[in-house]
Design a protein around this motif. Structure first.
Motif, PDB file in Angstrom:
ATOM      1  N   GLY B  68       0.825  -1.214   0.000  1.00  0.00           N
ATOM      2  CA  GLY B  68       0.000   0.000   0.000  1.00  0.00           C
ATOM      3  C   GLY B  68       0.852   1.255   0.000  1.00  0.00           C
ATOM      4  O   GLY B  68       2.056   1.212  -0.234  1.00  0.00           O
ATOM      5  N   ARG B  69       0.202   2.379   0.301  1.00  0.00           N
ATOM      6  CA  ARG B  69       0.890   3.681   0.247  1.00  0.00           C
ATOM      7  C   ARG B  69       1.631   3.943   1.561  1.00  0.00           C
ATOM      8  O   ARG B  69       1.002   4.109   2.616  1.00  0.00           O
ATOM      9  N   ILE B  70       2.944   3.985   1.459  1.00  0.00           N
ATOM     10  CA  ILE B  70       3.789   4.086   2.651  1.00  0.00           C
ATOM     11  C   ILE B  70       4.020   5.549   3.045  1.00  0.00           C
ATOM     12  O   ILE B  70       4.311   6.394   2.206  1.00  0.00           O
ATOM     13  N   GLY B  71       3.896   5.827   4.361  1.00  0.00           N
ATOM     14  CA  GLY B  71       4.130   7.190   4.841  1.00  0.00           C
ATOM     15  C   GLY B  71       5.471   7.373   5.520  1.00  0.00           C
ATOM     16  O   GLY B  71       5.994   8.483   5.608  1.00  0.00           O
ATOM     17  N   ALA B  72       6.027   6.263   6.008  1.00  0.00           N
ATOM     18  CA  ALA B  72       7.310   6.354   6.709  1.00  0.00           C
ATOM     19  C   ALA B  72       8.105   5.067   6.541  1.00  0.00           C
ATOM     20  O   ALA B  72       7.527   3.976   6.433  1.00  0.00           O
ATOM     21  N   LEU B  73       9.425   5.230   6.533  1.00  0.00           N
ATOM     22  CA  LEU B  73      10.330   4.092   6.348  1.00  0.00           C
ATOM     23  C   LEU B  73      11.422   4.212   7.420  1.00  0.00           C
ATOM     24  O   LEU B  73      12.096   5.242   7.510  1.00  0.00           O
ATOM     25  N   VAL B  74      11.547   3.187   8.225  1.00  0.00           N
ATOM     26  CA  VAL B  74      12.490   3.220   9.341  1.00  0.00           C
ATOM     27  C   VAL B  74      13.436   2.036   9.220  1.00  0.00           C
ATOM     28  O   VAL B  74      12.988   0.907   9.002  1.00  0.00           O
ATOM     29  N   VAL B  75      14.735   2.285   9.352  1.00  0.00           N
ATOM     30  CA  VAL B  75      15.715   1.198   9.320  1.00  0.00           C
ATOM     31  C   VAL B  75      16.445   1.146  10.650  1.00  0.00           C
ATOM     32  O   VAL B  75      17.046   2.135  11.077  1.00  0.00           O
ATOM     33  N   CYS B  76      16.396  -0.012  11.295  1.00  0.00           N
ATOM     34  CA  CYS B  76      17.139  -0.219  12.527  1.00  0.00           C
ATOM     35  C   CYS B  76      18.443  -0.939  12.183  1.00  0.00           C
ATOM     36  O   CYS B  76      18.417  -2.091  11.740  1.00  0.00           O
ATOM     37  N   THR B  77      19.560  -0.258  12.346  1.00  0.00           N
ATOM     38  CA  THR B  77      20.855  -0.869  12.031  1.00  0.00           C
ATOM     39  C   THR B  77      21.984  -0.155  12.763  1.00  0.00           C
ATOM     40  O   THR B  77      21.860   1.033  13.095  1.00  0.00           O
ATOM     41  N   GLN B  78      23.051  -0.879  13.011  1.00  0.00           N
ATOM     42  CA  GLN B  78      24.300  -0.270  13.487  1.00  0.00           C
ATOM     43  C   GLN B  78      25.438  -0.598  12.524  1.00  0.00           C
ATOM     44  O   GLN B  78      26.596  -0.304  12.809  1.00  0.00           O
ATOM     45  N   ASN B  79      25.075  -1.224  11.421  1.00  0.00           N
ATOM     46  CA  ASN B  79      26.028  -1.470  10.337  1.00  0.00           C
ATOM     47  C   ASN B  79      25.414  -0.966   9.037  1.00  0.00           C
ATOM     48  O   ASN B  79      24.999  -1.745   8.178  1.00  0.00           O
ATOM     49  N   PRO B  80      25.351   0.361   8.935  1.00  0.00           N
ATOM     50  CA  PRO B  80      24.669   0.963   7.785  1.00  0.00           C
ATOM     51  C   PRO B  80      25.493   0.856   6.499  1.00  0.00           C
ATOM     52  O   PRO B  80      26.628   0.394   6.526  1.00  0.00           O
ATOM     53  N   ASP B  81      24.911   1.312   5.424  1.00  0.00           N
ATOM     54  CA  ASP B  81      25.641   1.385   4.151  1.00  0.00           C
ATOM     55  C   ASP B  81      26.848   2.323   4.310  1.00  0.00           C
ATOM     56  O   ASP B  81      26.741   3.355   4.991  1.00  0.00           O
ATOM     57  N   GLY B  82      27.926   1.966   3.641  1.00  0.00           N
ATOM     58  CA  GLY B  82      29.110   2.832   3.619  1.00  0.00           C
ATOM     59  C   GLY B  82      29.554   3.213   5.013  1.00  0.00           C
ATOM     60  O   GLY B  82      29.709   2.356   5.876  1.00  0.00           O
TER      61      GLY B  82
END
Lengths: 79, 319
Positions: B68-82
């Protein structure tokens, strides 16, 4: 509160160590040789700390390689 | 009411057998399987970034349903990109081709991360009038693990999950508790570029901090161990789960584990297990508990929104 080798065996039991391993533990012999692995050892130390209100620092823990050494160490801190 | 509508996941294809490393680490098979509980670990491909794992999890979700139509996107990480700048959630947002109006932010937490992030994401959606959100967990520890470190190399795996949050939930968050012991942060940290873990200290923390929090939230909610269908604990190790279960007096059938299949996947371990039960209508009450890096711990109670199959059948009969 007393802490001797027999009480220590009870704590090993409370920490979930298998009876077959506890049966192999001799007072002066190496706990590792009897089959105590690092996780059992950590749990036994935690059980002792909680039951007796003592803190066993990592460097001291490394020296508690036998049931006898364990009993002696805790007994000295309870006096 | 906003809650959990669905969960999907992605496990990279790479596998490293721990059974083939017994001699190298000087451990026996019984210890590996019975105490650590991880016969193999999962490794992402060298060309796979943290954001790629998230995208693959969304692809799995889309195969099952339209998010469906997303309003928010949350990523839980301590090993992010780059190097972590920009935030991985922005990269995922870009890779998914989401519109500008979608909020995106990262949450930096480890093993307690899912419970924290779930509460935070739900509150964020509700307080800002947003209908739907995607909550990701993706913490590929292979980026920081020394392959020769017995304490960590045999335990941690790479994985990603995505939880679809929305207005027609299957499960709702009933209560949550959060705690931190920052004075012990050095017991589990990135040090000199690699992962350092004081195994005994983390074990002691888990065994002494988790049970009181679990008991407190149950008591405050008026629930007992018997009222909870599944206790989903962070998959620290086989030994840790067994001992925590013993302390909490939770029967083994209520303590699911996926260590044998996927290892310790950090903040993904709780949602990977929860994924099993999202559509299981007979599973009514679930306790989630994550604990580790920080040192941080958090517990949540989930309650099923949908009617029990028998109750639904009875209602149908009455109509």
């Amino acid at each position: 509160m007393s802490f001797d080798a027999e009480v220590a065996r009870g704590l090993f039991r409370a920490a979930g160590v298998k009876e077959e391993v506890i049966g192999k533990i001799a007072v002066g012999a190496s706990l590792v040789d009897a089959g105590i692995d690092s996780l059992d050892f950590a749990n036994v130390l935690l059980t002792i700390e909680e039951r007796y209100g003592v803190q066993i620092p990592d460097e001291q823990a490394l020296e508690l390689t036998s049931l006898g050494a364990m009993a002696e160490y805790v007994h000295a801190r309870l006096e | 009411m906003t809650g959990i509508e669905a969960i999907a996941s992605y496990l990279p294809e790479g596998r490293v057998s721990n059974l083939e490393r017994l001699e190298e680490f000087g451990i026996g098979e019984e210890f590996l399987l019975g105490k650590i509980g991880v016969p193999r670990v999962i490794r992402k491909g060298a060309d796979e970034e943290t954001s790629d794992l998230c995208v693959r999890a969304v692809e799995a979700l889309r195969r099952r349903r339209d998010p469906g139509r997303i309003g928010a996107l949350v990523v839980c990480t301590q090993n992010p990109d780059g190097s972590g700048l920009p935030h991985t959630s922005a990269i995922v947002h870009g890779k998914l081709g989401l519109p500008d109006e979608v909020a995106a932010f990262d949450i930096s937490l480890g093993c307690s991360g899912y419970v924290y992030a779930l509460s935070l994401a739900l509150s964020f959606l509700e307080s800002n009038g947003l209908e739907r959100g995607l909550l990701f967990t993706a913490d590929p520890y292979s980026k920081i693990i020394d392959p020769g470190d017995k304490n960590t190399a045999l335990l941690f795996s790479d994985a990603a999950t995505v939880t679809l949050l929305g207005p027609r939930p299957r499960l709702r968050l009933r209560a949550a508790r959060f705690a931190t012991r920052g004075s012990r942060h050095a017991d589990l940290q990135r040090r000199d570029g690699g992962l350092y873990m004081n195994g005994r200290a983390v074990f002691n923390f888990s065994m002494t901090a988790v049970p009181p929090q679990v008991r407190e939230i149950l008591a405050a909610t008026g629930w007992t161990v018997n009222d909870v269908d599944q206790f989903i604990l962070h998959q620290g190790s086989r030994y840790l789960i067994d001992r925590l279960g013993q302390r909490l007096e939770v029967p083994p059938e209520k303590l699911p584990s996926n260590l044998a299949e996927v290892g310790n996947t950090v903040s993904s371990s709780v949602p990977l297990l929860l994924e099993r039960y999202v559509e299981d209508l007979s599973c009514r009450r679930i306790l989630l508990c994550g604990f580790g890096v920080g040192l941080s711990w958090a517990t949540a109670l989930l309650e099923r929104v949908e009617a029990h199959p028998e109750e639904a059948r009875r209602r149908d009969d009455e109509l």
